[in-house]
Design an enzyme around this catalytic site. Structure first.
Site, PDB file in Angstrom:
ATOM      1  N   GLU A   1      -4.837   1.444  -5.104  1.00 17.37           N
ATOM      2  CA  GLU A   1      -3.989   0.357  -5.600  1.00 17.37           C
ATOM      3  C   GLU A   1      -4.083   0.351  -7.107  1.00 17.37           C
ATOM      4  O   GLU A   1      -5.087   0.798  -7.681  1.00 17.37           O
ATOM      5  CB  GLU A   1      -4.418  -0.984  -5.005  1.00 17.37           C
ATOM      6  CG  GLU A   1      -3.393  -2.093  -5.187  1.00 17.37           C
ATOM      7  CD  GLU A   1      -2.014  -1.710  -4.677  1.00 17.37           C
ATOM      8  OE1 GLU A   1      -1.175  -1.300  -5.530  1.00 17.37           O
ATOM      9  OE2 GLU A   1      -1.770  -1.791  -3.465  1.00 17.37           O
TER      10      GLU A   1
ATOM     11  N   CYS B   1       0.865  -1.175   0.000  1.00 13.17           N
ATOM     12  CA  CYS B   1       0.000   0.000   0.000  1.00 13.17           C
ATOM     13  C   CYS B   1       0.897   1.218   0.000  1.00 13.17           C
ATOM     14  O   CYS B   1       1.713   1.400   0.910  1.00 13.17           O
ATOM     15  CB  CYS B   1      -0.923   0.021   1.215  1.00 13.17           C
ATOM     16  SG  CYS B   1      -2.018   1.466   1.230  1.00 13.17           S
TER      17      CYS B   1
END
Length: 221
Positions: free
Chosen positions: A104, A2
Site C-alpha cells: 500500500e 488493494c
C-alpha cells in the site's frame, strides 16, 4: 483499496497450508502481483477444495464488455451484498486469494511511498474474494475481485481502506459450498476478528508491475 501483493511461498507449503490434495498447475511465485494478471485462488467445487487461477478484475456474467474488469479489482464488503455486480456472488461464488503480503502507498509531502504489509503471526494467508464466469461465444473467462473494508487502527495511517484477510479458522467457512443469503455472507465478514500487522518501507521500484524480483521487497533503511 488493494492493488498489489506478493506470493513467495513454495508450492508444497501452499498445498499443506490450505489442505489441498493436488499439485498446483503452473505455479509461479511473484514479488509483484497486479490487476489483470492470473492469480492463485482456492474455491470449493461442492466436493472438495481446488486451487487454480482466476484473472484479477471481476467481469460479471452479465457484462457486455470484459474491460469492466479493470474497474472491479476490489469490492466494498459493506455494500457487496446489495450491489448487482456482487450480490449473487456472495451466495456461493466465494474464493480465497492466496498471498503472503500486500503493498500500500502512504502519502508523504513529496510523493507516495510504498509499504509492504504482512501478518505478525503467519506468513501465508488468504484474502476474501468473489469470482464469476463470463462467456462470450465460445470464450470463457474466470475472474475475481478482492473484498475490502475500512482501515483498522494499524492501517489508517497508511490508507483508509484495506483488504479483508480471513482468520485461519474461517477460511474454509468462507468458501463453504453451502449457499448463503447475501446478508449472511455480509454478517460473516463483519463478524471477523482482526489480524495483527507489521509493515516496512520498500523502494518505488515496486510501482511498476513490470518489475518482479527481490528488489520489490528490499527494505529501505
Amino acid at each position: 483499496m488493494c492493488g498489489r501483493y506478493t506470493l513467495l511461498a513454495d508450492e508444497l507449503k501452499i498445498i499443506k497450508e490450505f489442505n489441498l490434495d493436488q499439485p498446483i498447475d503452473s505455479y509461479q511465485l511473484s514479488y509483484n502481483i497486479a490487476p489483470g494478471q492470473n492469480i492463485l485462488t482456492v474455491i470449493h467445487d461442492g466436493r472438495k477444495k481446488r486451487a487454480g487461477y482466476l484473472r484479477w478484475g471481476l467481469v460479471p456474467s452479465w457484462a457486455k464488455d470484459e474491460k469492466i474488469g479493470y474497474k472491479m479489482i476490489n469490492a466494498r464488503s459493506e455494500t457487496a451484498h446489495e450491489k448487482p455486480s456482487f450480490k449473487k456472488l456472495m451466495t456461493r461464488k466465494r474464493c480465497l486469494i492466496i498471498a503472503d503480503s500486500f503493498y500500500e502507498w502512504i502519502k508523504t509531502d513529496k510523493q507516495k511511498q510504498p509499504k509492504r504489509i504482512q501478518l505478525t503471526d503467519r506468513q501465508l494467508f488468504a484474502f476474501a474474494g468473489l469470482w464469476d464466469k463470463w462467456v462470450d461465444g465460445d470464450r470463457e473467462l474466470f475472474t475475481c475481485t478482492m473484498l475490502t473494508k475500512d482501515a483498522n487502527s494499524f492501517m489508517k495511517d497508511i490508507h483508509h481502506r484495506m483488504p479483508i484477510i480471513l482468520p485461519k479458522d474461517k477460511e474454509d467457512e468462507w468458501i463453504s459450498p453451502i449457499q448463503q443469503q447475501p446478508e449472511e455472507a455480509y454478517h460473516f465478514l463483519q463478524s471477523l476478528e482482526d489480524n495483527e500487522y507489521k509493515a516496512y518501507t520498500v523502494p518505488n521500484y515496486v510501482n511498476s508491475a513490470k518489475n518482479n524480483d527481490e528488489n520489490c521487497i528490499a527494505p529501505i533503511v
